[in-house]
Design a protein around this motif. Structure first.
Motif, mmCIF file in Angstrom:
data_model
loop_
_atom_site.group_PDB
_atom_site.id
_atom_site.type_symbol
_atom_site.label_atom_id
_atom_site.label_comp_id
_atom_site.label_asym_id
_atom_site.label_seq_id
_atom_site.Cartn_x
_atom_site.Cartn_y
_atom_site.Cartn_z
ATOM 1 N N PRO A 77 -79.993 108.763 -75.114
ATOM 2 C CA PRO A 77 -80.519 108.338 -76.402
ATOM 3 C C PRO A 77 -79.792 108.318 -77.802
ATOM 4 N N ASP A 78 -78.601 109.226 -77.584
ATOM 5 C CA ASP A 78 -77.754 109.165 -78.869
ATOM 6 C C ASP A 78 -76.940 107.954 -79.174
ATOM 7 N N VAL A 79 -76.988 107.179 -77.874
ATOM 8 C CA VAL A 79 -75.972 106.002 -77.954
ATOM 9 C C VAL A 79 -76.808 104.676 -78.132
ATOM 10 N N ALA A 80 -77.969 104.683 -77.231
ATOM 11 C CA ALA A 80 -78.940 103.501 -77.420
ATOM 12 C C ALA A 80 -80.388 104.046 -77.237
ATOM 13 N N PRO A 81 -80.798 104.695 -78.562
ATOM 14 C CA PRO A 81 -82.009 105.169 -78.570
ATOM 15 C C PRO A 81 -83.260 104.208 -78.134
ATOM 16 N N ASP A 82 -83.182 103.034 -78.484
ATOM 17 C CA ASP A 82 -84.149 102.129 -78.299
ATOM 18 C C ASP A 82 -84.338 101.756 -76.727
ATOM 19 N N LYS B 18 -83.180 95.071 -79.800
ATOM 20 C CA LYS B 18 -81.765 94.766 -79.959
ATOM 21 C C LYS B 18 -80.748 95.358 -79.326
ATOM 22 N N ALA B 19 -79.712 94.550 -79.236
ATOM 23 C CA ALA B 19 -78.506 95.247 -78.474
ATOM 24 C C ALA B 19 -78.024 96.412 -79.218
ATOM 25 N N GLU B 20 -77.757 97.415 -78.506
ATOM 26 C CA GLU B 20 -77.291 98.617 -78.905
ATOM 27 C C GLU B 20 -75.636 98.809 -78.328
ATOM 28 N N PHE B 21 -74.951 98.097 -78.720
ATOM 29 C CA PHE B 21 -73.592 98.225 -78.049
ATOM 30 C C PHE B 21 -72.819 99.439 -78.706
ATOM 31 N N SER B 22 -72.192 99.885 -77.777
ATOM 32 C CA SER B 22 -71.261 101.182 -78.239
ATOM 33 C C SER B 22 -69.975 101.235 -77.626
ATOM 34 N N LYS B 23 -69.109 102.087 -77.660
ATOM 35 C CA LYS B 23 -67.648 102.072 -77.261
ATOM 36 C C LYS B 23 -67.677 102.591 -75.709
ATOM 37 N N LEU B 24 -69.016 102.903 -75.192
ATOM 38 C CA LEU B 24 -69.011 103.459 -73.844
ATOM 39 C C LEU B 24 -68.737 102.355 -73.019
ATOM 40 N N PRO B 25 -67.655 102.812 -72.051
ATOM 41 C CA PRO B 25 -67.439 101.661 -70.757
ATOM 42 C C PRO B 25 -68.691 101.505 -69.637
ATOM 43 N N HIS B 26 -68.513 100.341 -69.198
ATOM 44 C CA HIS B 26 -69.173 99.802 -68.119
ATOM 45 C C HIS B 26 -68.631 100.733 -66.922
ATOM 46 N N ASP B 27 -68.546 101.857 -66.517
ATOM 47 C CA ASP B 27 -68.079 102.331 -65.455
ATOM 48 C C ASP B 27 -69.062 102.499 -64.327
ATOM 49 N N ARG B 28 -68.426 102.793 -63.223
ATOM 50 C CA ARG B 28 -69.362 103.084 -61.933
ATOM 51 C C ARG B 28 -70.360 104.007 -62.353
ATOM 52 N N LYS C 129 -68.956 99.636 -59.487
ATOM 53 C CA LYS C 129 -67.688 100.095 -59.853
ATOM 54 C C LYS C 129 -67.605 99.947 -61.265
ATOM 55 N N ASP C 130 -66.339 100.419 -61.817
ATOM 56 C CA ASP C 130 -65.891 100.184 -63.216
ATOM 57 C C ASP C 130 -65.983 98.549 -63.586
ATOM 58 N N ASN C 131 -66.802 98.024 -64.398
ATOM 59 C CA ASN C 131 -66.680 96.745 -64.850
ATOM 60 C C ASN C 131 -66.527 96.471 -66.415
ATOM 61 N N HIS C 132 -65.204 96.946 -66.640
ATOM 62 C CA HIS C 132 -64.816 96.618 -68.006
ATOM 63 C C HIS C 132 -65.122 95.648 -68.728
ATOM 64 N N PHE C 133 -65.131 94.489 -68.124
ATOM 65 C CA PHE C 133 -65.222 93.039 -68.601
ATOM 66 C C PHE C 133 -66.564 92.943 -69.234
ATOM 67 N N LEU C 134 -67.471 93.982 -69.072
ATOM 68 C CA LEU C 134 -68.781 93.734 -69.677
ATOM 69 C C LEU C 134 -68.946 94.582 -70.952
ATOM 70 N N TYR D 274 -76.999 102.368 -71.501
ATOM 71 C CA TYR D 274 -77.696 103.569 -72.138
ATOM 72 C C TYR D 274 -78.180 104.562 -70.930
ATOM 73 N N GLY D 275 -77.385 104.852 -69.941
ATOM 74 C CA GLY D 275 -77.654 105.833 -69.081
ATOM 75 C C GLY D 275 -76.459 105.841 -68.073
ATOM 76 N N ARG D 276 -76.435 106.881 -67.222
ATOM 77 C CA ARG D 276 -75.742 106.920 -66.181
ATOM 78 C C ARG D 276 -76.239 107.692 -65.095
ATOM 79 N N VAL D 277 -75.774 107.458 -63.775
ATOM 80 C CA VAL D 277 -76.047 108.203 -62.495
ATOM 81 C C VAL D 277 -75.254 109.532 -62.626
ATOM 82 N N ILE D 278 -76.272 110.655 -62.399
ATOM 83 C CA ILE D 278 -75.350 111.842 -62.272
ATOM 84 C C ILE D 278 -75.553 112.317 -60.964
#
Length: 170
Positions: free
Chosen positions: A26-31, A89-99, A122-127, A134-138
């Protein structure tokens, strides 16, 4: 059991193989985080299929309008809808599209995300910078890895249930 630091911002997704624990950001993409919790609490994601699952790329789901395998399901329409709520609305950030990260699925319009999302295999950094993270599997990524592949899969897997951890007793 996953180490859940913030139950209000943790999603428990039940798949055929077991539970996938997702930490929302939520700190990165609250909506986007708020939307996922709202739809989870409404039961909108329950029984929704994974309609686009590409080996070495990602698994996409979340079409609450056409993807519910228990309610007027039509596999050809799955992936074409969203919820009755307005687009985000898009909530783009510096977080990479990692696995294991969750990305908001959308049309060509960056501000068209609604209910659909994908989990990166997998890491899809082209995205990066093009789709909201807005989330990650832990925990439970092995269950995500086991989702049936296809565009769409002939016999798609589904999210059996999706809940906010704070709402689950015990």
């Amino acid at each position: 059991m996953a180490d859940i630091k913030d139950p209000e911002n943790t999603i428990l997704m039940e798949l055929k193989g077991g539970t996938v624990t997702i930490e929302l950001l939520p700190d990165v993409a609250p909506d986007h985080a708020a939307r996922m919790k709202e739809l989870a609490r409404a039961g909108a994601y329950d029984n929704v299929c994974f309609h686009r699952v590409i080996e070495g790329f990602m698994a996409q789901t979340g079409d609450v309008a056409h993807g519910n395998m228990e309610k007027d399901f039509n596999l050809r329409r799955a992936g074409t809808g969203g919820s009755d709520l307005p687009d985000l609305k898009a909530e783009f950030s510096k977080l990479p599209h990692d696995r294991g990260t969750l990305g908001a699925a959308r049309s060509q319009n960056p501000n068209s995300a609604n209910s659909q999302f994908f989990i990166n295999f997998k890491d899809n950094h082209f995205l990066n910078g093009q789709y909201t993270v807005y989330g990650r599997v832990i925990e439970g990524m092995d269950h995500v890895d086991a989702i049936t592949r296809g565009e769409p899969p002939a016999n798609p897997d589904r999210m059996i249930s999706v809940k906010v951890a704070a709402d689950v007793a015990g």
